[in-house]
Motif scaffolding. Sequence first.
Motif, mmCIF file in Angstrom:
data_model
loop_
_atom_site.group_PDB
_atom_site.id
_atom_site.type_symbol
_atom_site.label_atom_id
_atom_site.label_comp_id
_atom_site.label_asym_id
_atom_site.label_seq_id
_atom_site.Cartn_x
_atom_site.Cartn_y
_atom_site.Cartn_z
ATOM 1 N N THR A 142 38.441 45.480 47.456
ATOM 2 C CA THR A 142 39.016 45.353 46.928
ATOM 3 C C THR A 142 39.029 44.151 46.187
ATOM 4 O OG1 THR A 142 40.452 44.962 48.336
ATOM 5 C CG2 THR A 142 40.978 46.892 47.304
ATOM 6 N N ASP A 143 39.864 43.458 45.612
ATOM 7 C CA ASP A 143 39.715 41.939 44.073
ATOM 8 C C ASP A 143 38.559 41.832 43.623
ATOM 9 O OD1 ASP A 143 41.263 39.846 44.009
ATOM 10 O OD2 ASP A 143 39.771 38.572 45.406
ATOM 11 N N ASN A 144 37.645 43.095 43.495
ATOM 12 C CA ASN A 144 36.816 43.199 42.635
ATOM 13 C C ASN A 144 37.289 44.348 41.200
ATOM 14 O OD1 ASN A 144 34.421 45.109 41.065
ATOM 15 N ND2 ASN A 144 33.647 43.403 41.930
ATOM 16 N N PHE A 145 37.483 43.309 40.790
ATOM 17 C CA PHE A 145 37.721 44.471 39.512
ATOM 18 C C PHE A 145 37.540 45.773 38.854
ATOM 19 C CE2 PHE A 145 39.653 45.536 34.711
ATOM 20 C CZ PHE A 145 40.275 46.162 35.333
ATOM 21 N N PHE A 146 36.379 45.560 39.554
ATOM 22 C CA PHE A 146 35.650 47.119 39.784
ATOM 23 C C PHE A 146 36.008 48.738 40.378
ATOM 24 C CE2 PHE A 146 32.635 49.970 41.284
ATOM 25 C CZ PHE A 146 31.876 50.950 39.909
ATOM 26 N N HIS A 147 36.319 47.722 41.693
ATOM 27 C CA HIS A 147 36.504 48.613 43.144
ATOM 28 C C HIS A 147 38.019 48.758 43.250
ATOM 29 C CE1 HIS A 147 32.626 49.248 44.799
ATOM 30 N NE2 HIS A 147 32.056 47.656 44.311
ATOM 31 N N ASP A 148 38.631 47.723 42.379
ATOM 32 C CA ASP A 148 40.665 47.842 42.666
ATOM 33 C C ASP A 148 41.122 49.472 41.507
ATOM 34 O OD1 ASP A 148 40.619 45.463 43.236
ATOM 35 O OD2 ASP A 148 41.053 44.269 42.037
ATOM 36 N N ASN A 149 40.212 49.699 40.493
ATOM 37 C CA ASN A 149 40.108 50.579 40.149
ATOM 38 C C ASN A 149 39.666 52.435 40.262
ATOM 39 O OD1 ASN A 149 41.353 50.505 36.722
ATOM 40 N ND2 ASN A 149 40.558 48.582 37.168
ATOM 41 N N PRO B 81 41.977 56.802 42.181
ATOM 42 C CA PRO B 81 42.552 57.121 43.344
ATOM 43 C C PRO B 81 44.371 57.946 43.361
ATOM 44 C CG PRO B 81 40.618 56.505 44.162
ATOM 45 C CD PRO B 81 41.193 55.789 42.118
ATOM 46 N N LEU B 82 44.846 56.847 43.229
ATOM 47 C CA LEU B 82 46.419 56.558 42.915
ATOM 48 C C LEU B 82 47.280 57.198 42.268
ATOM 49 C CD1 LEU B 82 48.810 55.783 45.266
ATOM 50 C CD2 LEU B 82 48.609 53.564 43.881
ATOM 51 N N PHE B 83 46.390 57.415 40.948
ATOM 52 C CA PHE B 83 46.778 58.017 39.406
ATOM 53 C C PHE B 83 46.672 59.580 39.478
ATOM 54 C CE2 PHE B 83 45.674 60.268 35.448
ATOM 55 C CZ PHE B 83 46.823 59.747 35.013
ATOM 56 N N LEU B 84 45.413 59.842 40.243
ATOM 57 C CA LEU B 84 44.846 61.012 40.570
ATOM 58 C C LEU B 84 45.832 61.497 41.402
ATOM 59 C CD1 LEU B 84 42.510 62.665 39.277
ATOM 60 C CD2 LEU B 84 41.391 62.634 41.708
ATOM 61 N N THR B 85 46.633 60.989 42.674
ATOM 62 C CA THR B 85 47.261 61.854 43.825
ATOM 63 C C THR B 85 48.266 61.487 43.112
ATOM 64 O OG1 THR B 85 45.541 60.453 45.224
ATOM 65 C CG2 THR B 85 47.520 61.467 46.142
ATOM 66 N N VAL C 278 48.798 43.379 45.678
ATOM 67 C CA VAL C 278 49.972 44.000 45.322
ATOM 68 C C VAL C 278 51.093 42.715 43.901
ATOM 69 C CG1 VAL C 278 51.938 44.806 45.512
ATOM 70 C CG2 VAL C 278 50.608 44.764 47.033
ATOM 71 N N GLN C 279 50.580 42.138 43.957
ATOM 72 C CA GLN C 279 51.321 41.325 42.688
ATOM 73 C C GLN C 279 50.501 41.382 41.460
ATOM 74 O OE1 GLN C 279 52.215 37.236 43.535
ATOM 75 N NE2 GLN C 279 52.815 36.845 41.712
ATOM 76 N N LYS C 280 49.130 41.296 41.957
ATOM 77 C CA LYS C 280 48.333 41.535 40.957
ATOM 78 C C LYS C 280 48.494 42.672 40.355
ATOM 79 C CE LYS C 280 43.279 40.817 39.648
ATOM 80 N NZ LYS C 280 42.042 40.855 40.662
ATOM 81 N N TYR C 281 48.630 43.490 40.703
ATOM 82 C CA TYR C 281 48.774 45.232 39.558
ATOM 83 C C TYR C 281 50.348 45.525 40.000
ATOM 84 C CZ TYR C 281 43.748 44.730 39.659
ATOM 85 O OH TYR C 281 42.730 44.472 40.119
ATOM 86 N N THR C 282 50.990 44.685 40.094
ATOM 87 C CA THR C 282 52.855 45.143 40.022
ATOM 88 C C THR C 282 52.489 46.645 39.198
ATOM 89 O OG1 THR C 282 53.175 43.756 41.401
ATOM 90 C CG2 THR C 282 54.982 44.090 39.622
ATOM 91 N N PRO C 283 52.257 45.545 37.644
ATOM 92 C CA PRO C 283 52.766 47.058 36.505
ATOM 93 C C PRO C 283 52.316 48.463 36.342
ATOM 94 C CG PRO C 283 51.611 44.687 35.358
ATOM 95 C CD PRO C 283 51.607 44.436 36.944
ATOM 96 N N VAL C 284 51.183 48.552 37.347
ATOM 97 C CA VAL C 284 50.443 49.655 37.542
ATOM 98 C C VAL C 284 51.622 50.498 38.335
ATOM 99 C CG1 VAL C 284 48.799 51.274 37.923
ATOM 100 C CG2 VAL C 284 48.499 49.023 36.812
ATOM 101 N N LEU C 285 51.444 49.883 39.700
ATOM 102 C CA LEU C 285 52.477 50.318 40.715
ATOM 103 C C LEU C 285 53.700 50.438 40.289
ATOM 104 C CD1 LEU C 285 51.195 48.169 43.390
ATOM 105 C CD2 LEU C 285 49.940 49.815 42.751
ATOM 106 N N ARG C 286 53.652 50.251 39.292
ATOM 107 C CA ARG C 286 55.907 50.059 39.355
ATOM 108 C C ARG C 286 55.499 51.323 37.940
ATOM 109 N NH1 ARG C 286 58.486 44.256 37.672
ATOM 110 N NH2 ARG C 286 58.928 43.567 39.563
#
Length: 563
Positions: A276-283, A289-293, A313-321
């Motif tokens: 993580t912290d590589n945009f490819f691997h973040d997704n 996987p989180l979306f799929l689950t 977590v801060q970087k991807y707050t819109p997605v997590l919310r």
Amino acid sequence: MNSTAYSRPSKLPGGAGDRRPPTRLRGFASKIEPKKLGAGLLAGCCLALLTYVSLAKLFAIYSPVFASTANTSGLLQNTPPASSSVPETTDAIPAEDTTFIGRENGNAVDPVDFPEEGPAAAGSQEPGVPEVLSRKEDEAEKAAEAATTSVPKPLASLPAAEGGAGGDGAALAKMSCDENGVDEGFPYARPSVCELSGDIRISPKQKTMYLVNPSGAGGFDENGEKRLRPYARKDDFLLPAVVEVTVKSVPSAAAAPQCTKKHRVPAVVFSVAGYTDNFFHDNTDALIPLFLTASHLKGEVQLLITNYKPWWVQKYTPVLRKLSNYDPINFDADAGVHCFAAGFLGLYRDRDLIISPHPTRNPRNYTMVDYNRFIRSAYALRRDRPSALGEVPGMRPQMLIISRGGTRKLLNLEEVAAAATELGFNVTVAEAGADVPAFAALVNAADVLLAVHGAGLTNQIFLPTQAVVVQIVPWGNMDWMATNFYGQPAREMQLRYVEYYVDEEETSLKDKYPREHLVFSDPKALHKQGWQALAETIMKQDVKVNLTRFRPFLLQAIDKLQE
């Protein structure tokens, strides 16, 4: 005129006369006083009126028309109203130590989060209601709920009267794990994922999920445990750094730690370690996987993150919310005991940037088009289609060229941008940075995305459907990686795809290695040596495209916008 409605006439109506009633009737009538007879008639009328009103009210209440309204559906179903409190079974949990975690709306707890307890409504029937009518109404309500509510699989089979978080749902304890990591034709094995239901108590401090399980059934070892590292890439190099979580089967609630926080939604425990912290691997290793689950839970899910990274977590707050209505829990620092009725340990995943139908990993048949739509919604990206050429006079299609500051730079980027402008594009050049929302908006505004092979191409997830992706593929037998990491995913996202392969004269490797080096003579041999060999050679090149060769590929992008 005086009313004679309740008075008895002195003579019977009818003929002229003096015809008198029969002797027996005359004797009976003579015994009744006029006042008492009038009172009796009055009481009889009132009784008839009361009977009529009661019957009318009964049929009005249970009429199928009225039964469908909100005011009377509760009477027919014999269920408590939505605002009623839910009885809580907190075996071995002191009330003063228990905190209920619901939707963040002050002190209130969303009643839909927690399975109802108490007597089951099925089979109960309001007196006087025809059985067939009651059953039809019940079936209609269940069908409506099924059409509008998505229930996590572990909760789908729980009866309303059992299985509350931290309650006496031990008989419903269940754990099933998908450990089929084999994927023919793809080098990365999929990770194990376990689904649990029943009385689940999660102690982050002990790195343990306790399952109250008197039968001991479920895939546990001889110690009654199941150990799993919940990172969504089964990579032997990475897994030792992932926090290991133990699922422990215990015979009773007394053998498990007491709940300090009780949740009325399912749990998902996962790691953001690894790449993580590589945009490819973040997704590929976390967000998809989180979306799929969890996306089918419509926000009603609690995320617990191991290897917690506050900046991530801060970087991807819109997605997590977008995925969860609740703040994620730091699994590495929380000292409480969190109790749930259902949960996932680990995340389901498919290939990189690809989601395929699968009976267990993807039972809802999500696609990358669904993920793109989800991610555009998370970042409030309004554009879902590219511009149609010719629709507006003088309009030029938008091209975004992603520049790179490290390896695989496009050395003649300015010349490429000038050539694209000459062909009719309105060109923007930008490098992807830490501000994901800002760059996502920039990508979504483009009709064509152009980049050299690398993580920047992952930003195609923000493009409007049917936009065009142009990938410049570096030298060195990179066709498999180019196709599987970005080319096929682009097609899965319903994007149009163009790829350009660099030749020996367009790579900076020609200035570093002689032509007899494996880089040129047998690049496949370098691939066989593993990632480290590639990282030190082929992946460190820059490219300078031949504009004469490259120009037709820019024209292809224009053609694809007109398809």
